[in-house]
Design an enzyme around this catalytic site. Structure first.
Site, PDB file in Angstrom:
ATOM      1  N   GLY A  17     -12.620   3.957  -0.739  1.00  0.00           N
ATOM      2  CA  GLY A  17     -12.959   2.562  -0.978  1.00  0.00           C
ATOM      3  C   GLY A  17     -12.180   1.654  -0.059  1.00  0.00           C
ATOM      4  N   GLY A  18     -12.366   0.355  -0.261  1.00  0.00           N
ATOM      5  CA  GLY A  18     -11.652  -0.601   0.570  1.00  0.00           C
ATOM      6  C   GLY A  18     -12.146  -2.004   0.315  1.00  0.00           C
ATOM      7  N   GLY A  19     -11.367  -2.982   0.726  1.00  0.00           N
ATOM      8  CA  GLY A  19     -11.710  -4.383   0.584  1.00  0.00           C
ATOM      9  C   GLY A  19     -11.288  -5.144   1.813  1.00  0.00           C
ATOM     10  N   GLY A  20     -11.213  -6.459   1.680  1.00  0.00           N
ATOM     11  CA  GLY A  20     -10.867  -7.286   2.824  1.00  0.00           C
ATOM     12  C   GLY A  20      -9.430  -7.132   3.257  1.00  0.00           C
ATOM     13  CG  MET A  21      -6.531  -8.719   1.368  1.00  0.00           C
ATOM     14  SD  MET A  21      -5.509  -9.355   0.035  1.00  0.00           S
ATOM     15  CE  MET A  21      -6.189  -8.432  -1.329  1.00  0.00           C
ATOM     16  CB  ALA A  22      -5.699  -2.666   1.250  1.00  0.00           C
ATOM     17  CB  VAL A  24      -8.601   2.683  -1.649  1.00  0.00           C
ATOM     18  CG1 VAL A  24      -8.010   3.581  -2.721  1.00  0.00           C
ATOM     19  CG2 VAL A  24      -8.278   1.228  -1.951  1.00  0.00           C
ATOM     20  CE  LYS A  39      -5.307  -1.612  -3.362  1.00  0.00           C
ATOM     21  NZ  LYS A  39      -6.698  -1.824  -2.973  1.00  0.00           N
ATOM     22  CG  ASP A 133      -9.363 -10.285  -6.741  1.00  0.00           C
ATOM     23  OD1 ASP A 133     -10.370 -10.983  -6.939  1.00  0.00           O
ATOM     24  OD2 ASP A 133      -9.311  -9.430  -5.837  1.00  0.00           O
TER      25      ASP A 133
END
Length: 723
Positions: A17-22, A24, A39, A133
């Site tokens: 997985g992952g998002g705008g900051m990190a 995973v 992360k 969040d």
């Protein structure tokens, strides 16, 4: 990163997985032999010192949380320019994936998930940690149904440099609180607002605010009202909708005081007495009825201010009365004039009253559908209308109990004030009577319930032991027979008998028959047949095995158990004494001799014969039990070191042809029992004391003797007379 080993112990396996900051990754902790989630901070943030400092501080704060609904943080580290957080790996799906797959979720499932999230937030808030969040992407649901909240403290570390990064702050704008959207300081109540949106989305499958851009969505959080969830999903109880309405108030002061208060509301909102409670009400800050402007009251001047001097004119109106002259002559006329005026006034009042009765004003009928009955009555009363009695009470699947679903006059219809309006009010759904399933099997009862409209996943089997009901039959049920239930929503639990409570089978091996019977009685079991069985390992008269259950197997009380008693060695067993000659390492020197042997007993495992200290050549008797295919083996150790092994064949022993070990002494030794201090020593040849002679061919009469020379007793075998 895949295949890389972080911190010398975390082997990165795959990206999950992952998002705008990190990003995973799933990794394996080599040191503790477990899977973890790591992360890793995106590379574009690794040079922002302020971000890194907050990232570490908040990650360390989150690591202080210890709660079953919070993803545990195990480690925080840095390797070169890689900043990472090691956390608990949850095998399952995130809530966002579950909502996409099967929203709207069941009410009880949604409330259960929200309760666990709220419990985690309560723990975090008590530790001064604000999540900031909360969204379905950060909620993990394990395979066991356990809810895990992740990313504690990460969103709090976002600075102005990340506000434009896709997927970080902007990506979460659908779950912003109004104060978050304003950019002001956020607190515990912001997390509760976001949780309210998550509950809204689980129950309706929709987000409360949508827009063409993140900015437009943020403005809707500040300015617009969301569509009430019950309009999207009428199956939502009013008590659950009240939780959403209160948690999503734009004014933080009108939300729950704390996560603990919200948790208490979630835990009780599905109780029968609360499901149909009245809709929660709030004071709207912009309600026109709350503040009204009243025009100022001005004095009416009876004279012209310019001509009469303003105040002086008013004074003259009050004070300048004519002076009465000849008062008595005016009494009678004044009386008649007064009576006449009074009659005229009365007649005028009657006319006005009749006119008022005949000329009734019209009013617009208000819209009261979707309102609870009491609120609808109040609204009609304010408009000057009356609710006609009796009410029309019917079940309407689209409306909760006690809510108006129809009115006799449409909205804004003009009617005479005081008119009656007929209201139709929804009542509770008529319940069916559940059948009595006692004595039926679970499958039989399931077929009946499914035919009545109960879904299979709401039919629960609960197995219990029972001495009165045969195994496989239903003992009782919940709801009880004859109780009212709704096949479309109710869950039915069927208690199924497993028969009598079982016991663990005891181990009877090695017990006598009486001891075995007593043991079985202790465990509520019964001694059945007693059979005989020959055994090398178990002495005569004791149990060799049990049937049909081995030790530890669950057995129903009262079961008969068959035992086998040892009759001793089988008929083909052979008792044999192996006379083993031994000699000291040097003649006259004390030597410790240790003998180990194996025979048909103990499954051929080694047994200790014993240890003897000798100073001269002796013969030691080793008693053995042999059987076909179960030969004997004798091993000798001298002063702690292995010396020699001898095979004793069953057939040789039976035929008395077992080869005997031999020594080569200078004189024939005399056989004698082994003792700690031998009484006599054999004479050895002085020419070669270590081997017992110069030619190396000396023998021991009858049984032979063990060679103590370098050949370790491997001399040629000769007859028992030494010839």
């Amino acid at each position: 990163m895949i295949g890389h080993e972080l911190g010398g112990r975390y082997q990165v396996i795959e990206r999950i997985g992952g998002g705008g900051m990190a990003l995973v990754y799933r990794a394996h902790d080599i040191l503790l032999n477990r899977n973890v989630a790591i992360k890793v901070l995106r590379s574009q943030f690794v040079h922002d010192e302020e971000f890194i400092r907050r990232f570490r501080r908040e990650a360390q704060s989150a690591a202080s949380l210890s709660h079953p609904n919070v993803v545990s943080i195990y480690d925080v580290g840095q390797e070169d320019e890689i900043h990472y957080i090691v956390m608990e790996y949850v095998e399952g799906k995130n809530l966002n994936e579950i909502i996409k797959e099967r929203a709207p979720l069941q009410v009880d499932e949604s409330v259960r998930i929200a309760s666990q999230i709220c419990d985690a937030l309560d723990h975090a808030h008590q530790n001064q940690i604000i999540h900031r969040d909360i969204k379905p992407h950060n909620i993990m649901i394990g395979r066991n149904g356990r809810v895990k909240v992740t990313d504690f403290g990460i969103a709090r570390a976002v600075t102005s440099t990340t506000i434009t990064q896709t997927g970080s702050v902007v990506g979460s704008v659908h779950y912003f609180s109004p104060e978050h959207a304003k950019g002001v300081s956020t607190g515990e109540k912001s997390d509760l607002y976001s949780l309210g949106i998550v509950l809204y989305q689980m129950l309706t499958g929709n987000l409360p605010f949508l827009g063409e851009s993140p900015i437009s969505v943020a403005l809707k959080h500040l300015q617009e009202e969301f569509e009430e969830p019950k309009k999207l999903n009428p199956l939502i109880p009013q008590s659950v909708e009240n939780v959403i309405l209160r948690s999503m108030r734009k004014n933080p002061d009108e939300r729950y005081v704390s996560a603990k208060e919200m948790l208490q509301d979630l835990e009780t909102c599905l109780l029968p007495e609360r499901r149909s409670e009245s809709k929660v009400g709030f004071h709207d800050d912009y309600d026109e009825d709350k503040t009204r402007i009243i025009p100022a009251i001005k004095p009416i001047q009876r004279g012209s201010g310019i001509r009469n001097g303003g105040g002086e004119g008013m004074k003259r109106d009050v004070d300048d009365y004519p002076v009465a002259k000849g008062k008595k002559q005016w009494v009678r006329p004044a009386l008649w004039i007064g009576v006449t005026l009074l009659l005229l006034a009365s007649m005028f009042s009657v006319v006005l009253y009749v006119k008022a009765m005949l000329d009734v004003p019209e009013v617009a009928v208000p819209y009261v559908i979707n309102l609870p009955l009491e609120d609808a009555k109040l609204k009609l009363d304010e408009a000057g209308l009356i609710v006609e009695d009796p009410l029309i009470k019917e079940y309407n699947p689209d409306y909760p109990e006690g809510v108006v679903f129809n009115q006799s006059k449409p909205k804004d219809t003009m009617v005479k004030k005081g008119s009656s309006i007929v209201l139709s009010v929804s009542i509770a759904k008529p319940l069916s009577k559940i059948d009595d399933f006692t004595g039926m099997t679970f499958d039989e009862a399931t077929k009946v319930l499914m035919a009545q409209g109960v879904e299979q996943n709401r039919i629960i089997q609960d197995n219990r032991n029972s001495s009165d009901t045969p195994a496989g039959e239903i003992i009782t049920q919940d709801p009880l027979p004859g109780s009212g239930f709704d096949p479309e929503t109710a869950s039915v639990t069927l208690i199924v008998s497993e028969g009598e409570e079982s016991v663990d089978m005891p181990d009877l091996t090695g017990l006598t028959q009486d001891e075995a019977a007593a043991k079985l009685e202790e465990f509520k079991l019964v001694l059945g047949d007693v059979k005989e069985d020959a055994s090398f390992a178990v002495e005569k008269g004791k149990v060799t095995k049990q049937w049909p259950y081995d030790k530890g197997t669950p057995v129903a009380p009262g079961t008969k158990i068959t035992i086998y008693l040892s009759t001793g060695y089988p008929p083909e067993a052979l008792d044999y004494t192996f006379n083993l000659p031994v000699a000291p390492s040097q003649d006259g020197k004390k030597t410790k001799i240790r003998i180990v042997f194996a025979d048909a007993r103990n499954n051929g495992e080694n047994q200790e014969w014993g240890t003897r200290t000798i100073a001269n050549t002796q013969v030691l008797p080793v008693k053995m039990v042999l059987a076909p295919n179960k030969d004997g083996v004798v091993s000798v150790y001298r002063d702690g070191e292995f010396f020699e092994t001898y095979l004793v064949s069953y057939m040789d022993a039976k035929n008395n042809t077992v080869p005997m070990p031999q020594l080569e002494p200078t004189a024939e030794p005399t056989q004698q029992p082994a003792t700690e201090e031998p009484t006599a020593e054999p004479a050895l040849s002085p020419d070669n004391p270590d081997t017992g002679g110069t030619d190396g061919n000396s023998n021991v009469n009858q049984t032979g003797a063990l060679n103590n020379g370098k050949d370790k007793g491997k001399g040629k075998s000769k007859d028992n007379n030494g010839d």
